[in-house]
Design a protein around this motif. Structure first.
Motif, mmCIF file in Angstrom:
data_model
loop_
_atom_site.group_PDB
_atom_site.id
_atom_site.type_symbol
_atom_site.label_atom_id
_atom_site.label_comp_id
_atom_site.label_asym_id
_atom_site.label_seq_id
_atom_site.Cartn_x
_atom_site.Cartn_y
_atom_site.Cartn_z
ATOM 1 N N ILE A 58 -7.370 -4.872 7.480
ATOM 2 C CA ILE A 58 -7.932 -3.515 7.564
ATOM 3 C C ILE A 58 -6.959 -2.551 6.902
ATOM 4 C CG2 ILE A 58 -8.750 -1.705 9.117
ATOM 5 C CD1 ILE A 58 -9.039 -4.051 11.243
ATOM 6 N N CYS A 59 -7.496 -1.730 5.999
ATOM 7 C CA CYS A 59 -6.672 -0.767 5.266
ATOM 8 C C CYS A 59 -6.931 0.629 5.818
ATOM 9 C CB CYS A 59 -7.040 -0.817 3.789
ATOM 10 S SG CYS A 59 -6.142 0.376 2.778
ATOM 11 N N GLY A 60 -5.956 1.501 5.656
ATOM 12 C CA GLY A 60 -6.158 2.904 6.002
ATOM 13 C C GLY A 60 -7.385 3.480 5.315
ATOM 14 N N SER A 61 -7.696 2.998 4.117
ATOM 15 C CA SER A 61 -8.862 3.533 3.409
ATOM 16 C C SER A 61 -10.171 3.071 4.067
ATOM 17 C CB SER A 61 -8.821 3.161 1.924
ATOM 18 O OG SER A 61 -8.969 1.782 1.758
ATOM 19 N N ASP A 62 -10.184 1.878 4.678
ATOM 20 C CA ASP A 62 -11.362 1.464 5.462
ATOM 21 C C ASP A 62 -11.551 2.434 6.631
ATOM 22 O OD1 ASP A 62 -11.902 -0.975 3.988
ATOM 23 O OD2 ASP A 62 -10.168 -1.851 4.996
ATOM 24 N N GLY A 64 -13.823 -3.646 2.895
ATOM 25 C CA GLY A 64 -12.781 -4.684 2.815
ATOM 26 C C GLY A 64 -12.313 -4.990 1.402
ATOM 27 N N HIS A 65 -11.038 -4.690 1.124
ATOM 28 C CA HIS A 65 -10.496 -5.004 -0.205
ATOM 29 C C HIS A 65 -9.164 -5.744 -0.130
ATOM 30 C CE1 HIS A 65 -8.690 -1.131 0.889
ATOM 31 N NE2 HIS A 65 -7.630 -1.627 0.303
ATOM 32 N N GLU A 66 -8.693 -6.054 1.091
ATOM 33 C CA GLU A 66 -7.428 -6.787 1.240
ATOM 34 C C GLU A 66 -7.780 -8.143 1.834
ATOM 35 O OE1 GLU A 66 -4.895 -4.377 3.726
ATOM 36 O OE2 GLU A 66 -4.977 -2.662 2.371
ATOM 37 N N PHE A 67 -7.939 -9.165 0.984
ATOM 38 C CA PHE A 67 -8.513 -10.396 1.520
ATOM 39 C C PHE A 67 -8.012 -11.660 0.825
ATOM 40 C CE2 PHE A 67 -11.591 -11.014 -1.982
ATOM 41 C CZ PHE A 67 -11.665 -9.742 -2.504
ATOM 42 N N THR A 75 -1.330 -9.274 0.903
ATOM 43 C CA THR A 75 -0.698 -9.198 -0.423
ATOM 44 C C THR A 75 -0.971 -7.848 -1.070
ATOM 45 O OG1 THR A 75 -1.121 -11.573 -0.670
ATOM 46 C CG2 THR A 75 -0.430 -10.381 -2.637
ATOM 47 N N GLU A 76 -2.210 -7.360 -0.935
ATOM 48 C CA GLU A 76 -2.577 -6.118 -1.635
ATOM 49 C C GLU A 76 -1.711 -4.927 -1.208
ATOM 50 O OE1 GLU A 76 -4.719 -2.480 -2.797
ATOM 51 O OE2 GLU A 76 -4.324 -3.106 -0.757
ATOM 52 N N PRO A 77 -1.597 -4.603 0.087
ATOM 53 C CA PRO A 77 -0.722 -3.476 0.422
ATOM 54 C C PRO A 77 0.737 -3.712 0.026
ATOM 55 C CG PRO A 77 -1.507 -4.598 2.419
ATOM 56 C CD PRO A 77 -2.317 -5.118 1.275
HETATM 57 ZN ZN LIG Z 1 -5.678 -1.116 0.962
#
Ligand SMILES: [Zn+2]
Length: 344
Positions: free
Chosen positions: A38-42, A61-64, A147-149
């Motif tokens: 879960i990202c702050g942007s979600d 969802g973009h961090e997966f 990995t993304e963040p």
């Molecule tokens: Zn993010």
């Protein structure tokens, strides 16, 4: 399949819905999602407070991370079952000048997972093969989802900032990105690492210590600029990373940056500013933005994660099934946990 859909701009317009399994093109893979962070942007989209355009309805969802279920006809270099993570620039105009520069992350027309196209808070997601990176065997897919963040932080501290071992580095904002920026500054040899928050960040500032911070400020409402003035030679910080989600922290960054130092702004804040930038001029400081990441950053971060040089244990505080998305979102929103991972 059941996906977590953001269906309108009103606050809390997010729910689990029956959605079709995506159809893939020749250059795509169908990814069986194993973990999505879960990202702050979600959370911004959940509360309807985002400052970017969302293509409603869209799966969040973009961090997966996941395993490849189906390969498109023209995909080479991967096999079914491979464990992978995906970059976020899901759609890019093929004639982008920034693809040619390797800076496709800065292409203004790019569309990302979770707001521009369907994301990964669902059992399956369609991913262009150019976005994929193999996950080393030593790295779990739950951690790989972060990995993304880590790449956002690597780009901010290790690519877009000029930093030398021994530098005094301050990170403003102990959210996930700020804490990971602190980890990158530590890895880069920060001589003294300061993480700055507010009384509401008391738990996250404790986490900052576990991520390697030498000093944390703000939990008791301390005078941060005064503290920095009394630290070391009194000139301020070589590098200030502003990772807070409000614009006003830029004023603090200007107050505590050293003459000829650098401020790197990685936190978004739609609020207008109401202070002078004269300190930027007088200190001849550099103000640098940083956004997203590109291919070589992903490869380096995966190496750091697999070797344990970036330790995610202090920040990965909750792993739950997708059905518990609301509790996980709320715990992250309240600051009870730093980062939550969902398993669709
Ligand atoms: Zn993010």
């Amino acid at each position: 399949m059941i996906g977590l859909v953001n269906y309108a701009s009103d606050p809390h317009s997010v729910e689990l819905r029956e959605v079709p399994v995506p159809e893939i093109g020749e250059d795509d893979v169908l990814l069986n999602v194993q973990a999505v962070s879960i990202c702050g942007s979600d959370l911004h989209q959940y509360t309807g407070k985002q400052s970017w355009k969302v293509n409603y309805p869209v799966i969040l969802g973009h961090e997966f991370s996941g395993s490849i279920a189906v390969l498109g006809k023209r995909v080479s270099g991967f096999r079914e079952g491979d464990r992978v993570v995906s970059e976020t620039a899901a759609v890019l105009p093929p004639d982008s000048a920034f693809i040619r520069r390797g800076l496709y992350n800065l292409e203004p027309k790019r569309l990302g997972f979770g707001y521009g196209v369907n994301g990964a808070m669902a059992p399956f997601v369609k991913v262009p093969a150019r976005c994929l990176h193999s996950v080393p065997a030593a790295l779990s897919l739950e951690k790989a989802a972060l990995t993304e963040p880590c790449c956002v932080a690597y780009n901010a501290v290790c690519v877009n900032s000029h930093m030398r071992p021994g530098d005094t580095v301050a990170v403003i904002g102990p959210g996930p990105i700020g804490l990971l920026c602190a980890a990158m500054a530590k890895l880069s040899g920060a001589g003294h690492l300061i993480v700055i928050g507010t009384p509401a960040d008391a738990m996250r500032l404790e986490v900052a210590k576990r991520m390697g911070a030498d000093t944390t400020l703000g939990a008791q409402g301390e005078d941060v600029a005064g503290w920095v003035k009394n630290f070391g030679d009194g000139y301020g910080c070589d590098l200030v990373v502003d990772a807070a989600g409000v614009s006003a922290t830029l004023k603090l960054a200007l107050d505590i940056v050293r003459p000829a130092g650098q401020i790197t702004k990685v936190g978004w804040g739609p609020q207008p500013l109401d202070f002078s930038l004269d300190q930027l001029v007088q200190k001849a400081a550099t103000l640098q933005g940083s956004f997203s990441h590109n291919w070589p950053i992903w490869e380096k971060v995966l190496t750091l994660l697999a070797s344990g040089k970036i330790d995610l244990d202090p920040i990965l505080n909750r792993i739950s099934p997708l059905s518990e998305w609301r509790e996980a979102f709320e715990e992250m929103h309240s600051g009870a946990i730093v980062k939550g991972v969902l398993k669709p």
